[in-house]
Design an enzyme around this catalytic site. Structure first.
Site, short mmCIF file in Angstrom:
data_model
loop_
_atom_site.label_atom_id
_atom_site.label_comp_id
_atom_site.label_asym_id
_atom_site.label_seq_id
_atom_site.Cartn_x
_atom_site.Cartn_y
_atom_site.Cartn_z
N CYS A 223 8.73 46.34 -3.08
CA CYS A 223 9.86 46.08 -2.30
C CYS A 223 9.98 45.80 -1.01
O CYS A 223 10.88 45.37 -0.33
CB CYS A 223 10.99 46.95 -2.68
SG CYS A 223 11.24 47.15 -4.66
N HIS A 302 1.48 51.88 6.39
CA HIS A 302 0.96 51.98 4.99
C HIS A 302 0.09 53.27 4.97
O HIS A 302 -0.68 53.49 5.48
CB HIS A 302 -0.04 50.66 4.50
CG HIS A 302 -0.56 50.33 3.58
ND1 HIS A 302 -0.80 51.52 2.61
CD2 HIS A 302 -0.64 49.27 3.09
CE1 HIS A 302 -1.37 50.81 1.72
NE2 HIS A 302 -0.86 49.45 1.58
N HIS A 386 23.72 47.03 13.46
CA HIS A 386 23.90 46.65 12.09
C HIS A 386 22.33 47.34 11.20
O HIS A 386 21.46 47.17 11.99
CB HIS A 386 23.94 45.24 11.73
CG HIS A 386 25.15 44.63 12.43
ND1 HIS A 386 26.42 44.83 12.06
CD2 HIS A 386 25.17 43.90 13.73
CE1 HIS A 386 27.22 44.20 13.06
NE2 HIS A 386 26.50 43.68 13.77
N HIS A 390 17.13 48.49 2.54
CA HIS A 390 16.87 48.08 1.18
C HIS A 390 17.45 48.83 0.02
O HIS A 390 17.59 50.02 0.02
CB HIS A 390 15.33 48.47 0.87
CG HIS A 390 15.01 48.16 -0.51
ND1 HIS A 390 15.19 46.84 -1.26
CD2 HIS A 390 14.06 48.97 -1.45
CE1 HIS A 390 14.73 46.96 -2.58
NE2 HIS A 390 14.00 48.40 -2.71
N HIS A 419 25.70 47.31 -5.55
CA HIS A 419 26.80 46.92 -6.36
C HIS A 419 26.95 45.47 -6.96
O HIS A 419 27.10 45.23 -8.32
CB HIS A 419 28.14 47.49 -5.67
CG HIS A 419 29.49 47.42 -6.73
ND1 HIS A 419 30.19 46.33 -6.83
CD2 HIS A 419 29.83 48.45 -7.51
CE1 HIS A 419 31.15 46.38 -7.76
NE2 HIS A 419 31.13 47.94 -8.02
N ASN A 423 19.42 45.75 -7.45
CA ASN A 423 18.00 46.10 -6.77
C ASN A 423 17.27 44.45 -6.79
O ASN A 423 16.72 44.42 -7.75
CB ASN A 423 17.13 47.07 -6.98
CG ASN A 423 15.97 47.25 -6.12
OD1 ASN A 423 15.62 46.36 -5.51
ND2 ASN A 423 15.23 48.27 -6.35
#
Length: 491
Positions: A223, A302, A386, A390, A419, A423
């Site tokens: 993702c 990573h 802002h 994710h 909502h 995802n």
């Protein structure tokens, strides 16, 4: 006789003392007028000095010009986000929780999904996950999964991904007026669906992109791959001058529906939904006038060298040979550790000095005075207006809201995206940015932090600065439902 250096100094001091007068005249005329008042002896001395040292002055001038040229050519090029587009699926693909559960029950009772003696137990488990997921009643499921029996074919998978990608890119080209032939760099990321020919080739073929295009297809990166794709495009834009980069982020749901009985693999079925985004980047200076944002930082972490990080989210077969994605119990711990590393790397780049000092003092006290003392969490609200976290799930958003000391308003875009769209994997951060724009909250100079986590384990960040008061582009995915949001989400 070698002319004294003092005469040269007298000449330039005289010019500096009369700089106010000189400022009102063309430089060449002003110098001529002022030097005419100097004695012939001084001018002659200056001439002899320059003539005597002409070689040195020439070498110095050439060196100065060369250094300046090298700086201009090698300085980091500014990367602009001209515009982006999020795919809005057709309304007939909407699937309420009730519809999904009915569909799942029919499929399981038909014997084509799992063992019948475990139906009630697993159905209760799936129902609880869906009820607590934070997903609404209008998320989108691909056409093949609306069918009975379910169509998990390569044809169906290709159809889903092509509709998402081409839908987002079509809208982006319409909104920007960019010709496909202007695209010099193409980066596409899709974690688990990577057919042959590649997804980049599908785009090249559809829009007849030029033959020398630099194209990359990123797979297996989870993702967080959307931020990786931006970072890769940024690196290429530093090398290739005066060009555009097209970045496309998506994931395939048709191929990844798990039809087994392993609970840890069933969780992904409850969260992932159809979605994708296309982003247009530029390193052309004139695009600053029309671009929405400027890219400031990208930070990639990573931790795949650690075995627990490597194995916390893995695509594999279950005990019955059914392929799915396993989420291990180590996932929360691994995510928290990787996030801390990303924050520690990003913090010095964006935080004000006061926060850096507090962090450093706390670090020293913990190291030398009280090892049990908690680490100081900097106030990132001082660095960003802002936040696009994710939309991986309610638990992830809750945890980041708590650890970063954010307000409900700061995580509103993430919660509402989860909502409304579920995802959508690597593209979720763009639906969140689209929400912020649609609400009219993005003002000139506002800083936005996009942060995403993914398998491997990876945590990646993008920092953008708004170049103007940003309005939502045409066909914003929120324009048909914005008046309903924000909504109250039951806990």
């Amino acid at each position: 006789m070698y002319p004294p250096l003092n005469n040269v100094k007298i000449f330039f001091n005289y010019l500096m003392n009369h700089r106010l007068k000189l400022s009102f005249l063309p430089l060449s005329v002003a110098i001529a007028m002022q030097t005419s008042r100097l004695s012939t002896q001084n001018l002659h001395s200056l001439y002899l000095y320059i003539q005597k040292n002409s070689t040195s002055l020439t070498i110095f001038s050439i060196s100065l010009i060369l250094v300046w040229t090298l700086y201009i050519l090698n300085r980091p090029k500014t990367v602009y986000l001209v515009d982006f587009s999020c795919y809005l699926p057709p309304s007939h693909l909407k699937a309420s929780v009730k519809k999904i559960m009915h569909h799942v029950r029919v499929v399981r009772e038909s014997g084509k999904w799992g063992k019948s003696d475990e139906n009630d137990y697993l159905m209760d488990f799936v129902t609880k996950i869906l009820e607590r997921s934070g997903l609404g009643q209008e998320t989108y499921v691909p056409e093949g999964l609306h069918c009975l029996p379910i169509e998990q074919t390569m044809v169906g998978s290709r159809k889903e991904t092509e509709e998402v990608i081409l839908g987002a890119v079509d809208n982006l080209f319409r909104n920007t007026g960019i010709s496909p032939n202007d695209i010099g760099i193409l980066v596409v990321n899709s974690s688990t669906f990577n057919p042959t020919p590649s997804l980049t080739t599908i785009i090249v073929n559809k829009y007849k992109l030029r033959e020398n295009i630099k194209s990359l297809n990123l797979g297996g990166m989870g993702c967080s791959a959307g931020v990786i794709a931006i970072d890769v495009a940024k690196s290429l834009l530093q090398v290739h001058r005066n060009t555009y980069a097209l970045v496309v982020s998506t994931e395939n749901i048709t191929q990844n529906l798990y039809l087994g009985n392993n609970k840890s693999m069933l969780v992904t079925n409850c969260l992932f939904r159809v979605g994708g985004a296309a982003v247009l980047l530029s390193n052309i200076s004139k695009d600053q006038k029309r671009a929405k944002y400027k890219l400031v930082h990208t930070v990639r972490v990573h931790t795949g060298s650690d075995d627990r990080s490597f194995g916390c989210a893995t695509q594999e077969e279950d005990e019955d040979g059914v392929v799915g994605v396993t989420l291990s119990k180590d996932l929360p711990m691994v995510a928290a550790r990787t996030l801390k590393i990303n924050i520690a790397t990003l913090g010095p780049l964006v935080l004000p000095i006061s926060e850096k000092l507090l962090f450093f003092v706390t670090f020293l006290r913990k190291k030398f005075l009280n090892p049990k003392m908690k680490h100081y969490m900097p106030d990132f609200k001082l660095a960003f207006e802002h936040f696009c976290i994710h939309a991986g799930g309610r638990a992830l958003i809750d945890e980041l809201e708590k650890n970063l000391h954010l307000s409900p308003l700061h995580v509103e875009a993430s919660r509402m995206t989860l909502h409304r769209f579920g995802n959508t994997s690597s593209s979720s951060i763009w639906y969140e940015l689209a929400y912020t724009e649609a609400k009219g909250r993005m003002k000139k100079g506002d800083r936005t932090w996009q942060i995403a986590l993914g398998s491997g384990f990876k945590c990646n960040s993008c920092v953008w600065v708004a170049l103007r008061n940003v309005k939502a582009s045409a066909n914003n995915p929120w324009e048909d439902c914005l008046n309903k949001y924000p909504v109250e989400i039951d806990i």
